[in-house]
Design a protein around this motif. Structure first.
Motif, PDB file in Angstrom:
ATOM      1  N   GLY A  52       0.800  -1.222   0.000  1.00  0.00           N
ATOM      2  CA  GLY A  52       0.000   0.000   0.000  1.00  0.00           C
ATOM      3  C   GLY A  52       0.831   1.270   0.000  1.00  0.00           C
ATOM      4  N   ARG A 106      -9.025   6.113  -4.863  1.00  0.00           N
ATOM      5  CA  ARG A 106      -8.057   5.019  -4.680  1.00  0.00           C
ATOM      6  C   ARG A 106      -7.203   5.257  -3.437  1.00  0.00           C
ATOM      7  NH1 ARG A 106     -10.095   2.411  -6.737  1.00  0.00           N
ATOM      8  NH2 ARG A 106      -9.804   2.644  -8.964  1.00  0.00           N
ATOM      9  N   HIS A 119      -9.210   4.431  -0.562  1.00  0.00           N
ATOM     10  CA  HIS A 119      -9.374   2.969  -0.522  1.00  0.00           C
ATOM     11  C   HIS A 119      -8.149   2.313   0.118  1.00  0.00           C
ATOM     12  CE1 HIS A 119     -10.515  -1.050  -2.106  1.00  0.00           C
ATOM     13  NE2 HIS A 119      -9.215  -1.192  -2.256  1.00  0.00           N
ATOM     14  N   ILE A 120      -6.971   2.746  -0.294  1.00  0.00           N
ATOM     15  CA  ILE A 120      -5.740   2.139   0.252  1.00  0.00           C
ATOM     16  C   ILE A 120      -5.598   2.497   1.726  1.00  0.00           C
ATOM     17  CG2 ILE A 120      -3.233   1.987   0.000  1.00  0.00           C
ATOM     18  CD1 ILE A 120      -3.679   2.937  -2.954  1.00  0.00           C
ATOM     19  N   ALA A 159      -7.931   0.350   3.615  1.00  0.00           N
ATOM     20  CA  ALA A 159      -7.509  -1.049   3.620  1.00  0.00           C
ATOM     21  C   ALA A 159      -6.329  -1.271   4.553  1.00  0.00           C
ATOM     22  CB  ALA A 159      -7.147  -1.496   2.201  1.00  0.00           C
ATOM     23  N   ASN A 160      -5.584  -0.228   4.839  1.00  0.00           N
ATOM     24  CA  ASN A 160      -4.470  -0.335   5.775  1.00  0.00           C
ATOM     25  C   ASN A 160      -4.910  -0.158   7.223  1.00  0.00           C
ATOM     26  OD1 ASN A 160      -1.419  -0.539   5.131  1.00  0.00           O
ATOM     27  ND2 ASN A 160      -2.313   0.404   3.327  1.00  0.00           N
TER      28      ASN A 160
END
Lengths: 500, 458
Positions: free
Chosen positions: B366, B389, B392-393, B396-397
């Motif tokens: 990421g 994006r 999103h990253i 997600a982290n």
């Protein structure tokens, strides 16, 4: 103290199903025992838990309605815990993780040697299945980096699960591998002060690599996995008797092979997990089984070096045994339990006091080979010495010189006995599978099958019996030793009639 | 064997009590003699001669001391977890691997009051009955390392370390370990891995480090400033210490402040001090008459606060939390109006990408992904879905990584996006910054890749 303490059993819930776990087990261990699948890359049941890959995320429901998420491989089970393996959030986390893992991983399944048995490939379809969200180029790294003479590393496919590193630290204990650099430029590399060639268990990292990053240089691109199938077998390399799978061409594809040799070739050898013998590992010698078993074969019966019909050779051998006053049999420690029993029930029983049978070593350690270690490798390089010694005494310490000079027939079963070392006056009946000049100087030579052509059992040094199955068909005049002993008895001029 | 330094200017006249910056810095003020002249090691004498180890922990708990490394975990509670009679060796490790961008307050303590840090470390070790203590100091800290090394030598010579400290039954050895300079080694478990001679990768919890830490033994890891507070707590008592600062944030906070500021530097403030007064009066405000755009309160891992959010806030944990951020490690970065926040985000992300250890998937992949997106935007090649994006990253982290590096990077980026989305949209739409032109970015890892490739072909 703790060993005597009764094991504490906890009850908890997976996706609403009540299940039990032993105190101290992690969610992934307990889930697998109950048939629940938790995806994982870095976790391996025999290795420590690094928590690298993060694909095994699970959800734990809490009473206050505020769930928490963590990796199942490092989460100890607690009583009453309510674990969800397939909640929407867990699915999203897995999908995100797969996006990350495939971000820099080349999509080269079509040419990857792992294709067909790649966990990443399977999980991509199962947990993601979507195109990459990235618009940017993938990181490039060394495509083929030789980790050793046996192992090739494709850095671009590596997902840094570190199974291989942990294997060398925790199982083979060579500490030969490590991780260098940081972030998405991390690479697996040999340790500066270690040589991966010195790790005699190195090929296990190929099996445990969940992706196609670690490849056997011997077998790279030799065959696609779907052309082959495994046959259960036992490594004959030492008295450990590691359980293995011998991979060979599937029967359905055999007739399509342009080269007939492909049909009888050992494509690769992998461990067959047996906690009582070898766990999930084997040493590199087992991987090189083809080098042991694919030597030039002896396929023709001979009398005094002259090729004859099998029946004639058997009749000649039976006649020699029938007429002998003193027979010495050198029993193979590579023979299966069934063959050894057949020898005892037929030849030994028939010859009675006229026979002296000793168990000999078919193979000795070769120069450069690891003689013994405290992991798997045993000093005795014969797979069934233990089974043979259960029936027959060992060759005396003085070796072949113990054969009495008045012995008129010496029956040599298997390898390890040069003709020159035998008494000159005795007639030699030799039963062997391999082509050798000694076969031609024997009075009678009978070709026998090898392990990959027959089924049977070996008893290892600890008394554990392991089975092996046949994966190839022997040549027409090659006989299973087990059958041959019976044929010697029932031959027209047989030992039974002679002794009667 | 002290190293002479140029005397620093007078400390700013911030109101409130000072525990650290309460003496004139001279060439020798860091020496043992100077420290003793200021009352140094009296707390150690007191503890070793009149207090049981548990008494020290009780005082620290009574003081309500919160950790100064960033997480603000109660120090007394951390120490109290150690079971003194478990038969195991216990270790204290001083985390002197100060690597958060914008944070340099521990450096001041190590340079100017090394004996205070050592005294705190001895007291902490005594409290948990440790026989060995460790100091993990950042590799780049040269002067602090030398000062600390010399101070440890002085302490040994004076009988303050080693066998039978100050003639008592208590013995302690300190191991000073110089790190190789990796941000993640400031994370407690990664630091212990590095101390053990392994790659500085963080460990999964459980087990906690106080259960299985260094060499799998119960270990307390404390920040330099946290330990530097201990002598005062033991000396004047926990209750007295608690009267300084705020009830929920007792004591003082060292703040290293940098960025667009007239008087950047290291300050010590009593918790509860006015944030705006600190910025605009004590630190002199923004140079050139520019307005304040935002502040990164406690190292780049903490969420930024814009000028409006700062209004009425005080410098303490609860106040920062109420605004959605943290005091963190006390590394404050001030950003003036006219600064391109897209580039700020890219600089921060470049740091995180460079420092991600590469152990766990979301952070390893990421960080680079986020940097590549930001690089592309800064090059003028942004795409409308890049902002989504990045979110999103970041998401997600969040909570999926082994340590908090991945989280922090996500927080930093998403906080900037939250506040300044318009700047990103402008950059993507127009291919240039709202404040400046394009920027060409080099591949920071080009040399690494080349080395790896060369090694393979060799």
């Amino acid at each position: 103290m703790s060993e005597n303490r009764p094991e504490k059993i906890l009850e908890f819930f997976i996706d609403g199903h009540p299940v039990t776990a032993k105190d101290g087990q992690t969610v992934i261990q307990a889930a697998r025992e109950h048939g629940f699948d938790v995806p994982h890359f870095c976790w391996h049941p025999q290795l420590s838990v690094p928590g690298n890959c993060r694909i095994c995320m699970v959800e734990v429901e809490s009473d206050n309605g505020d769930p928490w998420f963590d990796i199942g491989c490092n989460m100890p089970v607690t009583a009453g815990m309510r674990v969800l393996l397939n909640s929407d959030t867990v699915k999203k986390l897995r999908k995100d993780t797969m996006q990350f893992i495939t971000l820099n991983h080349p999509v080269d399944c079509g040419i990857c040697s792992k294709s067909g048995e790649c966990t990443l490939q399977d999980y991509h379809y199962e947990h993601n299945g979507a195109a990459s969200l990235s618009r940017d180029r993938k990181n490039h790294a060394t495509k083929f980096y030789p980790l050793s003479d046996r192992i090739m590393l494709d850095n671009e496919r590596c997902i840094m699960c570190t199974r291989c590193v942990r294997f060398t630290h925790e199982v083979s204990k060579t500490h030969a591998l490590g991780a260098v650099y940081r972030g998405d430029h991390s690479l697996i590399r040999p340790a500066e002060d270690a040589n991966f060639n010195d790790d005699v268990y190195s090929d296990n990292v190929i099996d445990i690599c969940p992706v196609g990053a670690l490849l056997s240089r011997e077998n790279i691109d030799n065959s696609r996995v779907w052309y082959t199938e495994p046959t259960a077998s036992v490594c004959p390399g030492c008295e450990r008797g590691c359980n293995i799978s011998i991979w060979h061409r599937r029967q359905a594809w055999a007739f399509k092979a342009l080269d007939p040799k492909l049909n009888t070739r050992i494509e690769r050898v992998t461990p067959r997990e047996n906690p009582d013998v070898n766990g999930p590992w084997v040493c590199n010698k087992a991987r090189d089984l083809a080098k042991i078993l694919e030597r030039p074969r002896a396929e023709q019966p001979m009398i005094a070096g002259r090729v004859v019909d099998r029946a004639d050779a058997i009749a000649a051998a039976a006649a020699l045994l029938a007429g002998a006053k003193k027979v010495v049999a050198l029993v193979s420690s590579w023979g299966s339990n069934e063959e050894l029993a057949a020898f005892q029930l037929t030849i030994a029983a028939s010859l009675g006091d006229r026979l002296t049978a000793w168990v000999k070593a078919d193979h000795q350690p070769v120069p450069g080979e690891v003689i013994e270690d405290d992991i798997l490798i045993k000093a005795d390089k014969n797979p069934n010495r233990h089974g043979a010694l259960a029936l027959f005494p060992p060759l005396p310490a003085e070796g072949l010189t113990a054969i009495p000079a008045d012995a008129d027939v010496v029956l040599v079963w298997g390898e390890g006995v040069p003709a020159a070392a035998l008494p000159q006056g005795a007639q030699v009946i030799r039963l062997d599978a391999w082509a050798h000049a000694d076969n031609e100087v024997a009075a009678v030579f009978l070709p026998i099958s090898i392990q990959t052509e027959r089924a049977g059992h070996y008893t290892n040094f600890a008394g554990v019996v392991s089975d092996f199955a046949a994966c190839f068909t022997p040549a027409p005049l090659v006989t299973h030793a087990e059958t041959l002993f019976g044929m010697l008895l029932s031959a027209e001029v047989g030992v039974r009639r002679a002794s009667a | 064997m002290t190293t002479p330094v140029t005397a620093t200017p007078e400390f700013p006249a911030l109101s409130g009590r000072k525990y650290f910056m309460n003496f004139p810095v001279t060439d020798t003020s860091h020496s043992l003699a100077a420290y003793r002249a200021r009352g140094g090691y009296q707390s150690l004498q007191k503890a070793l001669t009149s207090m049981q180890p548990t008494d020290v922990t009780k005082e620290v708990s009574a003081a309500g001391l919160l950790g100064h490394g960033g997480a603000a975990f109660p120090a007394g509670r951390k120490w109290g977890v150690i079971k003194l009679n478990d038969g195991e060796p216990h270790y204290v490790c001083m985390n002197a691997d100060e690597g958060e961008p914008g944070t340099f307050k521990d450096r001041w303590l190590l340079e100017h009051v090394p004996h205070l840090c050592i005294e705190g470390l001895i007291l902490a070790s005594y409290a948990i009955m440790g026989r060995h203590a460790f100091i993990y100091i950042r590799g780049e800290f040269d002067l602090p390392y030398r000062r600390l090394r010399d101070a440890i030598e002085e302490a040994y010579d004076a009988g303050l370390l080693g066998r039978n400290i100050l003639g008592t039954d208590y013995s302690l050895d300190i191991v000073l370990y110089r790190g190789a300079g990796s941000y993640v080694c400031g994370e407690a478990s990664a630091m212990l891995a590095s101390l053990e001679g392994k790659k500085g990768w963080p460990r999964n919890r459980p087990p906690r480090l106080t259960v299985k830490g260094l060499y799998q033994r119960p270990t307390v890891v404390n920040n330099v400033e946290t330990l530097a507070n201990i002598p005062a707590i033991v000396g004047e008592g926990g209750e007295a210490f608690r009267k300084v600062g705020l009830p929920k944030s007792p004591g003082t906070q060292m703040i290293s402040i940098s960025g667009h500021l007239v008087r950047p530097g290291v300050y010590e403030v009593e918790y509860g001090y006015s944030w705006e007064k600190f910025l605009y009066e004590d630190c002199g405000g923004i140079p050139g008459g520019r307005g304040l755009k935002c502040v990164i309160p406690g190292g780049v891992s903490t969420k930024i606060l814009d000028a409006n959010e700062l209004k009425g806030l005080t410098l303490d944990h609860n106040s920062a939390l109420s605004a959605g951020s943290q005091i963190g490690s006390g590394g404050m970065i001030v950003i003036a109006e006219g600064t391109c926040m897209v580039r700020v985000a890219r600089i921060i992300q470049r740091f995180y990408h460079h420092e991600s250890c590469g152990q766990c998937t979301p952070c390893r992949e990421g960080m680079g992904w986020m940097e590549r997106i930001l690089d592309r935007i800064v090059r003028g090649e942004g795409h409308p879905d890049d902002i989504d994006r990045l979110y999103h990253i970041s998401n997600a982290n969040d909570g999926t990584t082994i340590c908090s590096l991945g989280d922090s990077a996500g927080y930093a980026c998403s906080a900037i996006l939250d506040h300044y989305r318009d700047e990103f949209e402008y950059f993507i739409t127009n291919g240039r910054s709202m404040y400046d032109g394009r920027l060409t970015v080099d591949d920071p890892f080009a040399d690494v890749t080349a080395t790896a490739t060369a090694g393979a072909s060799a």
